[in-house]
Design a protein around this motif. Structure first.
Motif, PDB file in Angstrom:
ATOM      1  N   ARG A   1       1.030  -1.299  -0.017  1.00 30.20           N
ATOM      2  CA  ARG A   1       0.072   0.043   0.169  1.00 30.20           C
ATOM      3  C   ARG A   1       1.042   1.151  -0.060  1.00 30.20           C
ATOM      4  NH1 ARG A   1      -5.425  -0.278   1.741  1.00 30.20           N
ATOM      5  NH2 ARG A   1      -6.044  -2.397   2.048  1.00 30.20           N
TER       6      ARG A   1
ATOM      7  N   SER B   1      -8.897   4.824   0.982  1.00 23.53           N
ATOM      8  CA  SER B   1      -8.058   4.196   1.974  1.00 23.53           C
ATOM      9  C   SER B   1      -8.469   2.644   1.802  1.00 23.53           C
ATOM     10  CB  SER B   1      -8.759   4.796   3.117  1.00 23.53           C
ATOM     11  OG  SER B   1     -10.144   4.364   3.233  1.00 23.53           O
TER      12      SER B   1
ATOM     13  N   ASN C   1      -2.644   3.820   2.690  1.00 24.95           N
ATOM     14  CA  ASN C   1      -2.696   4.259   3.707  1.00 24.95           C
ATOM     15  C   ASN C   1      -2.490   5.876   3.820  1.00 24.95           C
ATOM     16  OD1 ASN C   1      -2.306   1.619   5.127  1.00 24.95           O
ATOM     17  ND2 ASN C   1      -0.073   1.586   4.410  1.00 24.95           N
TER      18      ASN C   1
ATOM     19  N   GLN D   1     -11.710  -0.347   6.739  1.00 26.97           N
ATOM     20  CA  GLN D   1     -10.425   0.149   6.677  1.00 26.97           C
ATOM     21  C   GLN D   1      -9.775   1.363   7.269  1.00 26.97           C
ATOM     22  OE1 GLN D   1     -13.292   0.872   4.806  1.00 26.97           O
ATOM     23  NE2 GLN D   1     -13.369   2.513   3.539  1.00 26.97           N
TER      24      GLN D   1
ATOM     25  N   ASN E   1      -6.334   2.150   7.989  1.00 23.96           N
ATOM     26  CA  ASN E   1      -5.611   2.661   7.284  1.00 23.96           C
ATOM     27  C   ASN E   1      -5.782   4.386   7.159  1.00 23.96           C
ATOM     28  OD1 ASN E   1      -5.209   0.159   6.165  1.00 23.96           O
ATOM     29  ND2 ASN E   1      -6.761   0.119   4.787  1.00 23.96           N
TER      30      ASN E   1
END
Length: 404
Positions: free
Chosen positions: A2, A31, A35, A57, A60
């Motif tokens: 990510r 997201s 991140n 999420q 994140n």
């Protein structure tokens, strides 16, 4: 892996529409793939923190709040209060310092200047070196065509002309030009913005609407063998929304069994064309749940706005299977086609009134066409789902990183 992304979003709220809702929906969509470190003002900090806990999420997302006074907040949401830009510029300086602090502790891959959407304040995060910058969606270009200013007071018409003249000049200021040239990717919110930005860039300017849609799991089973055609108008009673055109249109349809529900305006604020306009109901502020009920029981959305980026209500309407009748301008002009609604060229106030009424009259006597447009509305809304924006932005980010 990510990517780590800083998103600068002054306005962000899980419970609001317009700019705050746009900021939130872009962020939670992105997201799912990245991140994100979000720099925001913090007017809705409590709502944000509560909502994060319910998101899969949520892990994140990291928010950094830079609050301003209630006085400045009021300036922000009072459209036309130019004093706000002075304070907003100062806030962007704080945002730059916050971003620099984040970069000291986190290996940031991408910087994204998300909102406010208007081009006049591009933020300052593009000043951070060696990290690719995305700016957009960008709007604020164009203006209200001169023939439509006749419905404004002389003072308001002059104000609009001055505003449009400033619009044409301000984009050339060094501060904005530096942001345009330093950003690695520019995203316009509509074709008007793209055409303007393309003057300053040799590479392609992308177009992604700032608005998005959430598709209901169950389609409405509204009655198309109606006795009363129900039309919806939603917005604030400001001149650019052109409620007067909607009301004048209804006077042309007094001989038909048609009902217009105006949401967001009290009857005392509206100026009815004449006392014979009996087919209009006014509802001032109502909860979001009740707005959804109006969508579910309506056959058409009449969107008379003269100038904006993309009316969020347009995509909300399509997601509910409600076809849209609108002017062929701005973001709604890019979205609406013959499969999901009707577009009226912007020639004059009288032309709009006559053409809107003609098109509505045609639909009144052609219920199968309304049903067909409703099916097309659902299909169109799927193209603009928020989740698709997250996937699209993730692709844009990775393309940038692959060029490093």
């Amino acid at each position: 892996m990510r990517p780590n992304v800083i998103i600068n979003a002054y306005a962000c709220s899980p419970n609001k529409g317009s700019e705050p809702g746009m900021g939130w929906n872009w962020i939670i969509s992105i997201s799912k793939f990245c991140n994100i470190h979000i720099i925001t003002e913090g007017e809705w900090k409590t709502e944000i923190e509560e909502s994060i806990t319910d998101l899969p999420q949520g892990i994140n997302l990291t928010f950094y709040y830079l609050p301003v006074s209630d006085k400045i907040r009021n300036m922000c949401w009072n459209q036309g209060d130019w004093r706000f830009y002075y304070y907003y510029h100062k806030w962007q300086k704080r945002a730059l310092k916050q971003a620099e602090v984040i970069c000291e502790t986190v290996s940031i891959d991408i910087i994204h200047q998300l909102n406010m959407v208007g081009y006049r304040e591009p933020g300052m995060l593009w000043k951070i070196k060696d990290i690719p910058v995305v700016w957009g969606p960008i709007g604020g270009f164009g203006g209200i065509p001169t023939p439509f200013l006749k419905s404004f007071s002389n003072k308001e018409a002059i104000k609009q002309k001055i505003k449009q003249a400033i619009n044409n000049i301000q984009v050339y200021t060094p501060y904005i030009q530096k942001a345009i040239k330093k950003s690695d990717v520019l995203i316009a919110c509509n074709s008007v913005a793209k055409n303007k930005l393309q003057h300053f860039r040799k590479d392609k300017v992308l177009v992604i609407s700032e608005a998005g849609s959430l598709i209901s799991s169950n389609k409405n089973t509204r009655n198309y063998n109606f006795e009363t055609l129900k039309i919806l108008w939603i917005g604030r009673n400001i001149k650019s929304k052109a409620l007067s055109i909607a009301l004048e249109t209804m006077t042309e349809l007094n001989d038909l069994n048609i009902e217009l529900n105006v949401l967001g305006v009290d009857k005392s604020e509206a100026h009815l064309p004449n006392e014979e306009t009996q087919n209009v109901n006014f509802h001032s502020w109502i909860p979001h749940e009740e707005v959804q009920n109006f969508f579910n029981s309506s056959h058409l959305l009449l969107f008379t706005s003269l100038y904006e980026a993309t009316g969020t209500v347009v995509l909300e309407s399509l997601a509910k299977g409600v076809p849209v009748i609108c002017h062929d301008t701005c973001g709604q002009g890019d979205i609406i086609d013959s499969m999901c609604g009707v577009k009226v060229p912007m020639k004059s106030v009288d032309y709009s009134i006559q053409t809107f009424s003609k098109e509505i009259r045609n639909l009144y006597f052609n219920k199968n066409l309304i049903k067909s447009l409703s099916d097309g509305a659902y299909a169109k809304a799927k193209e603009f789902q928020w989740e698709n924006k997250g996937k699209l932005m993730n692709d844009i980010y990775f393309n940038l990183l692959n060029k490093k």
